[in-house]
Design a protein around this motif. Structure first.
Motif, PDB file in Angstrom:
ATOM      1  N   ALA A 111    -115.849  -1.006  -2.049  1.00 48.38           N
ATOM      2  CA  ALA A 111    -114.785  -1.423  -1.139  1.00 48.38           C
ATOM      3  C   ALA A 111    -115.344  -1.489   0.276  1.00 48.38           C
ATOM      4  O   ALA A 111    -115.874  -0.494   0.787  1.00 48.38           O
ATOM      5  CB  ALA A 111    -113.609  -0.458  -1.216  1.00 48.38           C
ATOM      6  N   ARG A 149    -117.710  -0.256  -8.270  1.00 46.70           N
ATOM      7  CA  ARG A 149    -116.627  -0.779  -7.450  1.00 46.70           C
ATOM      8  C   ARG A 149    -116.916  -0.437  -5.984  1.00 46.70           C
ATOM      9  O   ARG A 149    -116.905   0.735  -5.606  1.00 46.70           O
ATOM     10  CB  ARG A 149    -115.297  -0.160  -7.888  1.00 46.70           C
ATOM     11  N   PHE A 197    -113.035   4.408  -5.724  1.00 45.32           N
ATOM     12  CA  PHE A 197    -114.144   3.462  -5.659  1.00 45.32           C
ATOM     13  C   PHE A 197    -115.473   4.204  -5.673  1.00 45.32           C
ATOM     14  O   PHE A 197    -115.558   5.364  -5.271  1.00 45.32           O
ATOM     15  CB  PHE A 197    -114.021   2.600  -4.405  1.00 45.32           C
TER      16      PHE A 197
END
Length: 313
Positions: free
Chosen positions: A4, A2, A79
């Motif tokens: 960001a 993940r 994240f």
């Protein structure tokens, strides 16, 4: 994973040349989840750094290029990586951003480039740490010192320490035309510190952007060549970008700096090199990925995501 991206508004991206977009495309192609937010979306409350963060998916269309889900307040340590891609100016708001990101790091977030390293490397002044690679340089707010430097070198470049895209850069030749006025303007009559460098004639061949990724030198650079009588090669100032293999000198500079800067937390760095001289060290949101890929075929974004994945495992 993940990822960001802390960036400027997505609607402002020029996808045909935007480096952050190239990063996102490569990450999505590998199956990573993409998220995005802006500095204004961040907050510190009750001991935690959070942000209103949107999950995004790419459409493959160059114009209508993404879909965003409604934002959710999330801790930054949720994240695998926070990728800082906010453009300058590097003002106090940017400094506040690095402070918040530093708190988030202490709470477990992985931030690239590291906020302390961004804050500690002014993109103009950082070259002072590597004087063996620079042209004669003066940093001062004192008019007498600037005049003496001009008298010694006869042809000089003057620029603010907080500019970007070539803004506020002046050349003064041997005749000294307008030197006094330029000094007054850039220093605000001695209140602001500026940088003065000996003019490097090789600028006619381009201001080269040499990229360092994960402690390695990207084998191609982008020479930004001044156009129409300009002294500035910056693409934002109308320069023509020409990709080319890095020279032996470019590689020498890059290989000397890359491991040092990586150890300090700078995963991605853009060196500016004119002729044989290092002129800037860009750490906020270095660009030129797409121009290099389009002209040489070398996958710079792929090299970056490789390095990011390594840092996150």
């Amino acid at each position: 994973m993940r990822f960001a991206f802390l960036a400027d508004p997505l609607d402002h991206f020029k996808t045909y040349k935007d480096t952050t977009y190239a990063m996102m495309v490569e990450a999505a192609a590998r199956g990573h989840e993409l998220f995005a937010f802006q500095q204004k979306d961040m907050a510190f409350r009750d001991g935690k750094v959070t942000a209103d963060i949107q999950r995004i998916t790419l459409t493959g269309d160059k114009d209508d290029w993404y879909r965003a889900e409604p934002p959710l307040e999330s801790a930054l340590d949720a994240f695998d990586a926070i990728v800082v891609r906010k453009d300058p100016p590097f003002n106090m708001e940017y400094v506040y951003l690095t402070y918040l990101l530093e708190v988030a790091e202490k709470q477990g977030a992985r931030v690239f480039n590291r906020p302390e390293a961004i804050r500690s490397h002014n993109e103009k002044l950082a070259i002072a740490q590597f004087p063996q690679f620079t042209a004669p340089t003066l940093v001062t707010s004192d008019a007498a010192r600037i005049r003496a430097f001009h008298k010694e070198h006869r042809d000089i470049i003057l620029k603010p320490l907080d500019g970007m895209g070539g803004t506020g850069i002046f050349r003064v030749r041997e005749d000294g035309m307008n030197l006094g006025s330029i000094i007054e303007t850039l220093t605000a009559n001695g209140a602001h510190t500026i940088m003065v460098q000996r003019y490097i004639p090789e600028i006619v061949n381009g201001d080269k952007r040499v990229l360092l990724i994960g402690g390695q030198v990207v084998p191609y650079c982008l020479a930004r060549i001044p156009q129409g009588g300009e002294v500035r090669g910056n693409l934002a100032a109308g320069g023509l970008g020409v990709a080319q293999p890095v020279s032996a000198r470019d590689r020498e500079i890059g290989e000397a700096l890359a491991p040092v800067l990586l150890k300090r937390g700078l995963l991605l760095v853009g060196l500016d090199v004119i002729g044989d001289c290092l002129t800037e060290i860009n750490v906020t949101s270095p660009t030129c990925f797409q121009e290099i890929k389009q002209q040489t075929g070398f996958d710079v974004a792929g090299m970056f995501i490789d390095a990011l994945e390594t840092q996150c495992t």
